[in-house]
Structures are given as C-alpha cells and as structure tokens.
Motif scaffolding. Structure first.
Motif, short mmCIF file in Angstrom:
data_model
loop_
_atom_site.label_atom_id
_atom_site.label_comp_id
_atom_site.label_asym_id
_atom_site.label_seq_id
_atom_site.Cartn_x
_atom_site.Cartn_y
_atom_site.Cartn_z
N GLY A 42 0.83 -1.19 0.00
CA GLY A 42 0.00 0.00 0.00
C GLY A 42 0.87 1.24 0.00
N VAL A 43 0.30 2.36 -0.44
CA VAL A 43 1.00 3.65 -0.44
C VAL A 43 0.02 4.72 0.02
CG1 VAL A 43 2.31 5.34 -1.78
CG2 VAL A 43 2.42 2.91 -2.40
N ASP A 44 0.50 5.62 0.88
CA ASP A 44 -0.28 6.79 1.31
C ASP A 44 0.36 8.02 0.68
OD1 ASP A 44 -1.54 8.89 2.54
OD2 ASP A 44 -1.23 8.19 4.58
N TYR A 45 -0.34 8.66 -0.26
CA TYR A 45 0.21 9.80 -0.99
C TYR A 45 -0.13 11.14 -0.35
CZ TYR A 45 1.62 6.98 -5.03
OH TYR A 45 2.24 6.08 -5.86
N SER A 46 -0.67 11.15 0.86
CA SER A 46 -1.17 12.40 1.43
C SER A 46 -0.08 13.44 1.65
CB SER A 46 -1.88 12.13 2.76
OG SER A 46 -1.00 11.53 3.71
N GLU A 47 1.17 13.02 1.82
CA GLU A 47 2.26 13.97 1.99
C GLU A 47 3.25 13.93 0.84
OE1 GLU A 47 4.11 13.61 5.79
OE2 GLU A 47 2.24 13.75 6.91
N TYR A 48 2.82 13.32 -0.27
CA TYR A 48 3.70 13.19 -1.44
C TYR A 48 4.00 14.57 -2.03
CZ TYR A 48 5.32 11.43 -5.97
OH TYR A 48 6.06 11.15 -7.10
N ARG A 49 5.27 14.79 -2.38
CA ARG A 49 5.71 16.07 -2.92
C ARG A 49 5.34 17.23 -2.00
NH1 ARG A 49 4.34 15.37 -9.42
NH2 ARG A 49 5.95 13.80 -9.83
N ALA A 50 5.65 17.03 -0.71
CA ALA A 50 5.43 18.07 0.31
C ALA A 50 3.97 18.49 0.38
CB ALA A 50 6.33 19.26 0.06
N GLY A 51 3.07 17.55 0.20
CA GLY A 51 1.65 17.85 0.32
C GLY A 51 1.02 18.45 -0.91
N TRP B 104 0.36 16.86 -3.65
CA TRP B 104 -0.40 15.83 -4.36
C TRP B 104 -1.90 16.11 -4.20
CZ3 TRP B 104 0.21 11.99 -7.72
CH2 TRP B 104 -0.77 10.98 -7.80
N ASP B 105 -2.64 16.12 -5.31
CA ASP B 105 -4.08 16.39 -5.25
C ASP B 105 -4.91 15.22 -5.79
OD1 ASP B 105 -3.44 16.56 -7.90
OD2 ASP B 105 -4.33 18.54 -8.25
N GLY B 106 -4.29 14.06 -5.95
CA GLY B 106 -5.01 12.88 -6.41
C GLY B 106 -5.53 12.05 -5.25
N PRO B 107 -6.02 10.85 -5.54
CA PRO B 107 -6.48 9.95 -4.47
C PRO B 107 -5.37 9.66 -3.47
CG PRO B 107 -7.16 9.13 -6.62
CD PRO B 107 -6.22 10.26 -6.88
N ARG B 108 -5.75 9.47 -2.23
CA ARG B 108 -4.75 9.33 -1.17
C ARG B 108 -4.06 7.96 -1.18
NH1 ARG B 108 -5.56 10.23 5.41
NH2 ARG B 108 -3.52 9.41 6.00
N TYR B 109 -4.82 6.89 -1.35
CA TYR B 109 -4.26 5.54 -1.20
C TYR B 109 -4.14 4.83 -2.55
CZ TYR B 109 -5.41 6.33 3.69
OH TYR B 109 -5.49 6.86 4.95
N ALA B 110 -3.08 4.05 -2.66
CA ALA B 110 -2.88 3.23 -3.85
C ALA B 110 -2.34 1.87 -3.44
CB ALA B 110 -1.90 3.90 -4.82
N VAL B 111 -2.54 0.90 -4.32
CA VAL B 111 -1.94 -0.43 -4.17
C VAL B 111 -1.00 -0.63 -5.34
CG1 VAL B 111 -2.38 -2.91 -4.15
CG2 VAL B 111 -3.92 -1.36 -2.93
N ARG C 55 -0.10 4.90 7.91
CA ARG C 55 -0.75 6.10 7.41
C ARG C 55 0.04 7.32 7.89
NH1 ARG C 55 -7.36 5.39 7.81
NH2 ARG C 55 -7.50 3.64 6.32
N LYS C 56 0.14 8.33 7.02
CA LYS C 56 0.98 9.48 7.32
C LYS C 56 0.49 10.26 8.53
CE LYS C 56 3.77 8.87 3.85
NZ LYS C 56 5.18 8.47 4.05
#
Length: 206
Positions: free
Chosen positions: A68-77, A79-86, A159-160
């Motif tokens: 799993g991946v939590d993108y909520s803090e990706y690229r210093a926040g 990121w505006d796409g969906p939060r979770y990915a597999v 989770r972040k």
C-alpha cells in the motif's frame, strides 16, 4: 515445469505489448529507469491483472510483491489525487520480464480495491499487510485480518497521519494477571544534539 532461457524484453516492447493486451483498461503506461508501470482504475484492476497473467506476450505467472502507499504527503503535500494506492509487482519467468501495476483507491475514507488472491496465492499475506498497515480493504479476500499488529491494535501505523508514539500501549498487569491496554504514557520530547560543531574554532564543543 521447465522454461527455456530467454533474453530480457526491452521495456518499450513490453509497453506496446501490455498496451495492446489491456486496451482502454490501461489508464496510463510509463517507462522510467527501464521499468514499465501500468496504472489502472479500481474498476478494471482485477480483470487487468487477469489479462496480464494469461495473455500471450505477457504471461506474468508470479506476483512477487504488493504494498500500500499513502500519498497524502507526497511532494510536500502538493499531491491532489487519491490518497491511497496499491502497487503490485509481477514477474514472468517464462518471458523474463517484469511489470508494476498501480491502482488508486477511489474513496479516501474507505479505501477498497479487489483482491488478486484468486489469481496469485502469494497476494494473501501481502494484502493482509496492506490492510493492517494502511487500512486498505481487499474485496474478496478470504481471510482479511491483521498480520503484524496485535488484535486489539487501534489504527493503521503506516498512514501518514498516524502518531509516531501510537494511541495505546499494552503491559502485563500483575493484579489482573493478564495483558491490558492503556493510553500511551510516553510524552513527546524534542531531541537536541549534544555535540555542536564550532567551525570558527576548528573543532567540537559540548
């Protein structure tokens, strides 16, 4: 089963093969650093994986990793796409090629995607780990339960927004003669380095 040795397939060739096999089920296919990544929607995830497993020219017989991946803090926040990915890594032993499949969970509050355990048994514990650590639910998994944390654990620690010190701690209570849970008693503290470099003196000072 014995497979004859074969040379690695060029990433651009694999990209074209996968694009032809998946058609419009592939939302995007990239080649970076010699690796092919295909992004599919949650709706197409299971069927796309089935195609990658069974289609001539693909033949990804093995699932070697899933996380799993939590993108909520990706690229210093930013990121505006969906939060979770597999993210799933597949291997074709017979054709000597690899591919990465990424699927984003459409709902940030309740992340859900299909389980790929009907296709690859090796996904079993990987999906349980992603559920345990990220809270991603794998629809159709036969035994989706925590695998690393305790049964009474609260939250999902990868989770972040999960606190570094956690929510609860457990200890053995001699009076009750059993393990109990209680709120975390560790107080957060700021760690200051004991050694500070003093460039103007050409050395170190405490």
């Amino acid at each position: 089963m014995h497979f004859p040795p074969s040379s690695a397939v060029h990433p651009d060739t694999l990209k074209d093969t996968v694009a032809a096999a998946l058609g419009d089920r592939a939302k995007r296919i990239d080649v970076k650093l010699g690796e092919v990544t295909v992004i599919v929607t949650a709706q197409n995830y299971l069927e796309a994986c089935r195609t990658l497993k069974d289609t001539e020219g693909c033949k990804f017989e093995q699932l070697i990793d899933l996380c799993g991946v939590d993108y909520s803090e990706y690229r210093a926040g930013e990121w505006d796409g969906p939060r979770y990915a597999v993210v799933t890594h597949l291997l074709s032993v017979s054709l000597n090629q690899r591919i990465r499949v990424r699927v984003f969970c459409p709902d940030d509050d309740l992340p859900v995607v299909d389980s790929v355990t009907p296709l690859w048994n090796s996904a079993n514990w990987f999906e349980r780990e992603a559920f345990d650590l990220f809270g991603i639910v794998f629809e159709g998994h036969a035994d989706l339960r925590r695998i690393l944390t305790d049964y009474g654990f609260i939250g999902h620690p990868f989770r972040k927004d999960f606190p570094v010190s956690g929510h609860v701690e457990m200890r053995y209570d001699p009076e009750r003669q059993r393990v109990i849970y209680q709120p975390v008693t560790i107080e957060p503290r700021e760690i200051t380095p004991r050694i500070i470099r003093e460039e103007k003196y050409g050395g170190f000072a405490e």
